[in-house]
Design a protein around this motif. Sequence first.
Motif, PDB file in Angstrom:
ATOM      1  N   GLY A  73       0.862  -1.285  -0.061  1.00 33.88           N
ATOM      2  CA  GLY A  73       0.126   0.156   0.118  1.00 33.88           C
ATOM      3  C   GLY A  73       0.822   1.121  -0.167  1.00 33.88           C
ATOM      4  O   GLY A  73       0.407   2.249   0.209  1.00 33.88           O
ATOM      5  N   LEU A  74       2.167   1.091  -0.348  1.00 36.22           N
ATOM      6  CA  LEU A  74       2.868   2.370  -0.422  1.00 36.22           C
ATOM      7  C   LEU A  74       3.213   3.246  -1.679  1.00 36.22           C
ATOM      8  O   LEU A  74       3.153   4.323  -1.790  1.00 36.22           O
ATOM      9  N   ILE A  75       2.806   2.191  -2.671  1.00 33.69           N
ATOM     10  CA  ILE A  75       2.808   3.111  -4.179  1.00 33.69           C
ATOM     11  C   ILE A  75       1.665   2.600  -4.906  1.00 33.69           C
ATOM     12  O   ILE A  75       1.010   1.391  -4.379  1.00 33.69           O
ATOM     13  N   THR A  76       1.162   3.161  -5.845  1.00 39.53           N
ATOM     14  CA  THR A  76       0.045   2.714  -6.562  1.00 39.53           C
ATOM     15  C   THR A  76       0.642   2.668  -8.081  1.00 39.53           C
ATOM     16  O   THR A  76       1.647   3.418  -8.646  1.00 39.53           O
ATOM     17  N   ARG A  77       0.239   1.673  -8.779  1.00 40.57           N
ATOM     18  CA  ARG A  77       0.410   1.422 -10.147  1.00 40.57           C
ATOM     19  C   ARG A  77      -0.676   1.985 -11.132  1.00 40.57           C
ATOM     20  O   ARG A  77      -2.014   1.635 -11.051  1.00 40.57           O
ATOM     21  N   ILE A  78      -0.423   2.796 -11.999  1.00 39.00           N
ATOM     22  CA  ILE A  78      -1.448   3.498 -13.013  1.00 39.00           C
ATOM     23  C   ILE A  78      -0.971   2.961 -14.225  1.00 39.00           C
ATOM     24  O   ILE A  78       0.051   3.071 -14.917  1.00 39.00           O
ATOM     25  N   VAL A  79      -2.157   2.194 -15.004  1.00 41.92           N
ATOM     26  CA  VAL A  79      -1.937   1.844 -16.295  1.00 41.92           C
ATOM     27  C   VAL A  79      -2.934   2.565 -17.069  1.00 41.92           C
ATOM     28  O   VAL A  79      -4.186   2.649 -16.845  1.00 41.92           O
ATOM     29  N   TYR A  80      -2.255   3.107 -18.286  1.00 42.25           N
ATOM     30  CA  TYR A  80      -2.960   4.084 -19.030  1.00 42.25           C
ATOM     31  C   TYR A  80      -3.260   2.913 -20.272  1.00 42.25           C
ATOM     32  O   TYR A  80      -2.693   2.331 -20.871  1.00 42.25           O
ATOM     33  N   PRO A  81      -4.760   2.846 -20.777  1.00 40.96           N
ATOM     34  CA  PRO A  81      -5.127   1.976 -21.911  1.00 40.96           C
ATOM     35  C   PRO A  81      -4.560   2.353 -23.116  1.00 40.96           C
ATOM     36  O   PRO A  81      -5.359   3.269 -23.724  1.00 40.96           O
ATOM     37  N   GLU A  82      -3.348   2.453 -23.316  1.00 41.70           N
ATOM     38  CA  GLU A  82      -2.953   2.763 -24.618  1.00 41.70           C
ATOM     39  C   GLU A  82      -2.086   1.934 -25.379  1.00 41.70           C
ATOM     40  O   GLU A  82      -1.851   0.836 -24.918  1.00 41.70           O
ATOM     41  N   VAL A  83      -1.717   1.950 -26.721  1.00 41.25           N
ATOM     42  CA  VAL A  83      -0.954   0.821 -27.175  1.00 41.25           C
ATOM     43  C   VAL A  83       0.463   1.527 -27.613  1.00 41.25           C
ATOM     44  O   VAL A  83       0.232   2.576 -28.409  1.00 41.25           O
ATOM     45  N   PRO A  84       1.531   1.115 -26.987  1.00 40.74           N
ATOM     46  CA  PRO A  84       1.881   0.086 -25.986  1.00 40.74           C
ATOM     47  C   PRO A  84       1.268   0.719 -24.876  1.00 40.74           C
ATOM     48  O   PRO A  84       1.333   1.996 -24.664  1.00 40.74           O
ATOM     49  N   PRO A  85       1.090  -0.128 -23.753  1.00 42.82           N
ATOM     50  CA  PRO A  85       0.424   0.240 -22.632  1.00 42.82           C
ATOM     51  C   PRO A  85       1.381   1.249 -21.852  1.00 42.82           C
ATOM     52  O   PRO A  85       2.738   0.784 -21.810  1.00 42.82           O
ATOM     53  N   ARG A  86       1.195   2.120 -21.021  1.00 42.07           N
ATOM     54  CA  ARG A  86       2.051   3.227 -20.282  1.00 42.07           C
ATOM     55  C   ARG A  86       1.573   3.000 -19.020  1.00 42.07           C
ATOM     56  O   ARG A  86       0.404   2.776 -18.731  1.00 42.07           O
ATOM     57  N   VAL A  87       2.689   2.619 -18.219  1.00 39.67           N
ATOM     58  CA  VAL A  87       2.522   2.467 -16.805  1.00 39.67           C
ATOM     59  C   VAL A  87       3.277   3.310 -16.030  1.00 39.67           C
ATOM     60  O   VAL A  87       4.390   3.663 -16.352  1.00 39.67           O
ATOM     61  N   GLU A  88       2.671   4.124 -15.050  1.00 39.62           N
ATOM     62  CA  GLU A  88       3.434   4.924 -14.144  1.00 39.62           C
ATOM     63  C   GLU A  88       3.132   4.320 -12.684  1.00 39.62           C
ATOM     64  O   GLU A  88       2.227   3.696 -12.304  1.00 39.62           O
TER      65      GLU A  88
END
Length: 126
Positions: A73-88
């Motif tokens: 619970g210290l970080i969150t993973r944000i996935v953007y629905p793009e091609v190719p997928p972008r994750v922050e």
Amino acid sequence: MRKETSSNAINRRQLRGDCGTAYTLSLIGGRWKASILWKLLDGRLRFNELKKSINGVSERVLALQLKELERDGLITRIVYPEVPPRVEYELTPLGLSMETMLRAISDWGVIHRQQPAALLPAITEN
């Protein structure tokens, strides 16, 4: 994976439950976790940005440490629905609450890293 009924797992759960310091260190105690948290204090970063900013970490280990930080619970993973997928990745409010502690640990390290171990005060047990 460790057996949850092993004495090691039982001792770990007991220590995490009884000692705030042990609990905190169990969350940030990976080789790269503190560095990851430190880098994310400045804001969201993509996986490759994190990898480039932390010298010496392998992709495999970085991915593992990120998964553990997310699980805790210290970080969150944000996935953007793009091609190719972008994750922050970014700190959660719980992760952000560690800022003062991380800065204090960093300050202590800056002050003391140049001192040979022989010059540091001896720690004695009571």
